[in-house]
Design an enzyme around this catalytic site. Structure first.
Site, PDB file in Angstrom:
ATOM      1  NE  ARG A 118      -4.000   0.465   1.751  1.00 36.87           N
ATOM      2  CZ  ARG A 118      -5.236   0.566   2.389  1.00 36.87           C
ATOM      3  NH1 ARG A 118      -5.393   1.239   3.592  1.00 36.87           N
ATOM      4  NH2 ARG A 118      -5.989  -0.001   1.850  1.00 36.87           N
ATOM      5  CG  HIS A 128      -8.272  -0.252  -2.892  1.00 36.35           C
ATOM      6  ND1 HIS A 128      -7.581  -1.457  -2.666  1.00 36.35           N
ATOM      7  CD2 HIS A 128      -8.897  -0.046  -1.794  1.00 36.35           C
ATOM      8  CE1 HIS A 128      -7.768  -1.657  -1.309  1.00 36.35           C
ATOM      9  NE2 HIS A 128      -8.611  -0.766  -0.903  1.00 36.35           N
ATOM     10  CD  GLN A 156     -12.879  -1.877  -0.978  1.00 33.89           C
ATOM     11  OE1 GLN A 156     -11.832  -1.601  -0.334  1.00 33.89           O
ATOM     12  NE2 GLN A 156     -14.153  -2.232  -0.980  1.00 33.89           N
ATOM     13  CG  ASP A 205     -13.676   6.253  -1.594  1.00 33.85           C
ATOM     14  OD1 ASP A 205     -13.273   5.892  -0.548  1.00 33.85           O
ATOM     15  OD2 ASP A 205     -12.427   6.330  -2.529  1.00 33.85           O
ATOM     16  CB  CYS A 256     -14.179   0.967  -0.288  1.00 32.30           C
ATOM     17  SG  CYS A 256     -13.990   3.088  -0.147  1.00 32.30           S
ATOM     18  NE  ARG A 305     -10.632  -5.597   0.178  1.00 31.70           N
ATOM     19  CZ  ARG A 305      -9.720  -4.373   0.734  1.00 31.70           C
ATOM     20  NH1 ARG A 305     -10.470  -3.363   1.201  1.00 31.70           N
ATOM     21  NH2 ARG A 305      -8.660  -4.400   0.516  1.00 31.70           N
TER      22      ARG A 305
END
Ligand code: CP
Ligand code: NVA
Length: 325
Positions: free
Chosen positions: A130, A157, A160, A244, A284, A312
């Site tokens: 990340r 992402h 995700q 988001d 998310c 996830r």
């Protein structure tokens, strides 16, 4: 001293010069990275979904296909879901994770991504990264002989988006579905646009002027993606409403400005009423309640954000098996 030239098909970590000899190596042809959604074709995406479904159903009885494998988690930014689901995921599959926060590695300051990638390739079986800049994960992947998985960058992402589509499939199926994204045209939307394009799902996006996804992304995803200036127009005919945060990690200095810019891009009950009956709401997470989403919507029956977060784990376990095994 005579010079010997050896050609090895192996990890790049072995491509050093040894006094008097040159080792000419090729990258391990089996290594596969997941840096963007475009690293996967449709059949690979479907296979991840199939395997994730099986892993979800047999969470504690699936076995340990990654026994003895070690995953490194290089995180330049904070994380709840991505870090915990990958750590739990590899543990449940029989492997082990090492968290490498910014203080441990100090990527690019204490050591270059190139050297970090080469060293970690000697120890680990895979890397989750990340990073602030997408270029950093590209650099890590370039110099690693082990798979590198993007755990969020400023560009995409992908993990995700994969679990979001798995969740949509689980809740609504994929036939004739329209997703409406309301908010910032950033990493999460970019990955959603690409995965919707690959899986044949229509996506409407309403973003303030100047905060739309890049023109190249809209060109790549033309046919499935449509831009709207008004959230009300974007949610008409939608089966899924997605949002988001307005201020992503790394953009904190813009917080006040963004509060004003995004004010009309809130997912609230009035907006949800304009979508299809039975529309579901996704985020998310982390959610900034009262800003991009109201408490009322977040806690409503339409909200599937916790199932989305749980998935996830299952989807990333499938990704790990596909890339590390
Ligand atoms: N959605 C998501 O990636 O959450 P974290 O930032 O907590 O990992
Ligand atoms: N766009 C957000 C997503 C968080 C999961 C960010 O980059 O901070």
């Amino acid at each position: 001293m005579p010079r010997t030239e050896l050609v090895l098909v192996w990890g790049e970590g072995l491509c050093d010069n040894i006094v008097g000899h040159t080792l000419v190596c090729q990258k391990d042809s089996m290594k596969k990275d997941l840096l963007t959604i475009n690293d996967l074709n449709l059949s690979e995406i479907n296979e991840i979904f199939r395997l994730a479904g099986e892993l979800k159903e047999k969470r504690h009885t699936f076995g340990e296909p990654l026994k003895g494998k070690t995953l490194g988690l290089i995180f330049e930014k904070p994380s709840n879901r991505t870090r915990v689901s990958f750590e739990v995921g590899i543990t449940e599959l029989g492997g082990h994770a090492i968290y490498l926060g910014s203080y441990e590695i100090d990527l690019g300051k204490r050591e270059s991504p190139k050297d970090v990638a080469k060293v970690l390739s000697r120890y680990l079986n895979g890397i989750i990264a990340r990073t602030f800049s997408h270029k950093t994960v590209v650099e890590l992947a370039k110099y690693s002989s082990i798979p590198v998985i993007n755990g969020l960058t400023d560009y995409q992402h992908p993990c995700q988006a994969l679990s979001d589509l798995f969740t949509i499939k689980e809740k609504k199926g994929m036939e004739g579905i329209t997703v409406a994204f309301i908010g910032d045209g950033n990493n999460v939307l970019n990955s959603l646009l690409y995965i919707c394009h690959k899986t044949g799902i229509k996506i409407h996006a309403a973003c303030p002027k100047g905060y739309e996804p890049g023109k190249d992304i809209l060109k790549d995803t033309a046919g499935s993606a449509s831009m709207f200036s008004s959230p009300a127009d974007a949610v008409k005919g939608a089966d899924v409403i997605y949002t988001d945060v307005w201020t992503s990690m790394g953009q904190e200095k813009e917080y006040r400005k963004r509060l004003k810019v995004f004010k009309k891009y809130q997912v609230n009950s009035e907006l949800v009423k304009l979508a299809n009956k039975e529309a579901i709401v996704m985020h998310c997470l982390p959610a900034h309640r009262g800003r991009e989403i109201t408490d009322e919507v977040m806690d409503s029956a339409a909200s599937i954000v916790m199932d989305q977060a749980e998935n996830r784990l299952h989807v990333q376990k499938a990704i790990l098996i596909k890339l590390l095994k």
